[in-house]
Design an enzyme around this catalytic site. Structure first.
Site, PDB file in Angstrom:
ATOM      1  N   GLY A  19       0.713  -1.391  -0.019  1.00 23.46           N
ATOM      2  CA  GLY A  19       0.046  -0.023  -0.006  1.00 23.46           C
ATOM      3  C   GLY A  19       0.946   1.398  -0.070  1.00 23.46           C
ATOM      4  N   GLY A  20       2.128   1.196  -0.364  1.00 22.10           N
ATOM      5  CA  GLY A  20       3.073   2.337  -0.400  1.00 22.10           C
ATOM      6  C   GLY A  20       2.635   3.424  -1.423  1.00 22.10           C
ATOM      7  N   THR A  22      -0.011   5.379  -1.788  1.00 18.58           N
ATOM      8  CA  THR A  22      -1.115   6.133  -1.367  1.00 18.58           C
ATOM      9  C   THR A  22      -0.800   6.423   0.283  1.00 18.58           C
ATOM     10  OG1 THR A  22      -2.810   4.550  -0.693  1.00 18.58           O
ATOM     11  CG2 THR A  22      -2.658   5.322  -2.942  1.00 18.58           C
ATOM     12  N   ASP A  70      -1.588  -8.141  -5.505  1.00 18.58           N
ATOM     13  CA  ASP A  70      -2.569  -8.211  -4.669  1.00 18.58           C
ATOM     14  C   ASP A  70      -2.164  -9.176  -3.660  1.00 18.58           C
ATOM     15  OD1 ASP A  70      -5.025  -8.855  -3.453  1.00 18.58           O
ATOM     16  OD2 ASP A  70      -6.351  -8.821  -5.230  1.00 18.58           O
ATOM     17  N   ARG A  72      -3.657 -10.706  -1.317  1.00 16.52           N
ATOM     18  CA  ARG A  72      -4.368 -11.787  -1.140  1.00 16.52           C
ATOM     19  C   ARG A  72      -3.876 -13.245  -1.834  1.00 16.52           C
ATOM     20  NH1 ARG A  72      -9.839  -8.818  -2.474  1.00 16.52           N
ATOM     21  NH2 ARG A  72      -8.591  -8.178  -3.943  1.00 16.52           N
ATOM     22  N   TYR A 152      -8.431  -0.028  17.806  1.00 19.61           N
ATOM     23  CA  TYR A 152      -9.428  -1.191  18.014  1.00 19.61           C
ATOM     24  C   TYR A 152      -9.032  -2.660  17.749  1.00 19.61           C
ATOM     25  CZ  TYR A 152     -10.623  -0.105  13.044  1.00 19.61           C
ATOM     26  OH  TYR A 152     -10.594   0.041  11.717  1.00 19.61           O
ATOM     27  N   LYS A 167      -7.581  -6.804  12.435  1.00 15.24           N
ATOM     28  CA  LYS A 167      -6.282  -6.195  12.783  1.00 15.24           C
ATOM     29  C   LYS A 167      -5.900  -6.859  14.274  1.00 15.24           C
ATOM     30  CE  LYS A 167      -5.675  -2.220   9.969  1.00 15.24           C
ATOM     31  NZ  LYS A 167      -4.542  -1.981   9.424  1.00 15.24           N
ATOM     32  N   PRO A 195      -6.427   8.721  14.167  1.00 17.06           N
ATOM     33  CA  PRO A 195      -6.790   9.439  13.019  1.00 17.06           C
ATOM     34  C   PRO A 195      -5.621  10.196  12.575  1.00 17.06           C
ATOM     35  CG  PRO A 195      -8.575   9.745  14.452  1.00 17.06           C
ATOM     36  CD  PRO A 195      -7.343   9.068  15.334  1.00 17.06           C
ATOM     37  N   ARG A 204     -13.931   6.840   3.171  1.00 11.94           N
ATOM     38  CA  ARG A 204     -14.573   5.438   3.579  1.00 11.94           C
ATOM     39  C   ARG A 204     -15.230   5.278   4.893  1.00 11.94           C
ATOM     40  NH1 ARG A 204     -10.463   3.873   0.322  1.00 11.94           N
ATOM     41  NH2 ARG A 204     -11.039   2.669  -1.542  1.00 11.94           N
TER      42      ARG A 204
END
Ligand code: HXC
Ligand code: NAP
Length: 285
Positions: A19-20, A22, A70, A72, A152, A167, A195, A204
């Site tokens: 995810g580098g 964004t 991906d 996954r 969380y 998570k 945050p 989202r």
């Protein structure tokens, strides 16, 4: 708000950031580059990655290899590792940062919606961890994992239940391997951000109508959001050899948010000094 580590603190290290291209992954990766690392950024969208890599290299003068993947799919991760070794000769660290998330009452979720978040966050993270860990163990090389969770992961949270489950799993993975793989000189740590505004998370999780009802800023005792550089400083430290003795830790960086929500009487900050005067008079009576 400034870079914290010494110049060249990550020199000669090759770090993969999932995810580098964004948001927070890009911010952390940019700082790794400024500290002298070679960077590999990976996510599903090749066009986003390629544009980001060019801009990051331009901004820092560092080397950035974009490889679409991906997380996954295990064979796609093996391809990222292979491309990294072809380009840079080795891998030193993996920042498991990619995620998927959205808000929804749990009873409205289809099982596919639940799967999609858990598969990106938990399956994606253990896939990358397994592939990189096997590589380091087979080649007798040290390595560092840094996993991005959130607060969380241990409190749980309604309305993001697939993310909370996933998570929590990533946190368990971090702590489990910190012990099991220490004998191979592989460290595992995590960061739990509160945050930090990014386009991906905000659209989202805090769409305008929702943000009107629950202002996320009000939940934070420091009354501000995190700055990307603050997170990047912590990530660079945990990725660097300066943290060589830190293993199995999860560091919270949330302005005090989750404890504020947990402490029974923390909400009493709404009581004004006049009201406290009244309460004191009543008590004395
Ligand atoms: C209910 C939803 C939904 C929503 C998707 N689905 N969005 N259900 N509410 N808002 C359902 C779909 O109907 C479908 O189920 C299934 O989920 C798959 O949806 P797709 O759109 O086909 O999936 P895809 O295109 O692969 O997109 C994945 C995604 C998307 C996770 C839904 O949001 C994404 O690409 N996210 C990546 C980036 C991201 O999420 N960043 C934010 C991380 S922030 P059916 O049954 O209809 O087939 C974060 C912060 C945490 O984690 C802490 C903050 C403080
Ligand atoms: P973001 O910009 O949306 O980042 C998520 C990244 O994950 C994107 O680059 C996305 O790229 C990638 N990704 C999603 N699915 C993938 C898949 N299947 N394979 C590979 N890559 C995939 O959001 P962010 O706010 O920066 O979040 C980054 C991390 O911080 C996440 O772990 C998030 O949970 C965590 N976090 C964020 C906040 C916050 O306030 N922002 C707070 C706590 C924790 P593609 O779409 O191209 O695949």
């Amino acid at each position: 708000m400034e870079g914290m580590l010494k110049e060249n603190a990550l020199r000669d290290k090759t770090i993969i950031v999932t995810g580098g291209g964004t948001g927070l992954g890009r911010a952390m990766g940019t700082y790794f580059l400024k500290l002298g690392a070679n960077l590999v950024i990976s996510s599903r969208k090749a066009d986003v990655l390629e544009a980001a890599a060019a801009e990051m290299a331009e901004e820092t003068g560092g080397k950035v290899l974009p490889v679409a993947c991906d997380i996954r799919e295990y064979d796609q991760i093996e391809n990222v590792l292979q491309r990294t070794i072809e380009e840079f000769g080795k891998v030193d660290g993996v920042l498991n940062n990619a995620a998927g998330n959205f808000i929804s009452p749990t009873e409205r979720l289809s099982h596919r919606a639940f799967d999609i978040v858990v598969d990106i966050v938990l399956r994606g993270t253990y896939n990358f961890t397994l592939a990189a860990g096997k590589h380091w163990i087979d080649n007798k090389q040290p390595g560092t994992f840094l996993n991005i969770v959130t607060t969380y992961a241990w409190t749980g949270s309604g309305y993001v239940v697939p993310s909370a489950c996933a998570k929590a799993g990533v946190l368990a993975l971090t702590r489990s391997l910190a012990s099991e793989w220490a004998k191979y000189n592989i460290r595992s740590n995590a960061i739990a951000p509160g945050p930090f505004p990014t386009e991906g998370a905000w659209k989202r999780l805090f769409p305008a109508d929702v943000a009107e009802q629950i202002d996320p800023m009000k939940r934070i005792p420091l009354k501000r959001f995190g700055e990307h550089q603050e997170l990047a400083n912590l990530a660079a430290y945990l990725m660097s050899d300066y943290s060589a003795y830190v293993n199995g830790e999860v560091v919270t960086i949330d302005g005090g948010e989750w404890l504020h929500g947990a402490g029974e009487f923390n909400g009493l900050e709404v009581i004004t000094p006049d009201m406290w005067d009244q309460l004191e008079k009543m008590r004395k009576k």
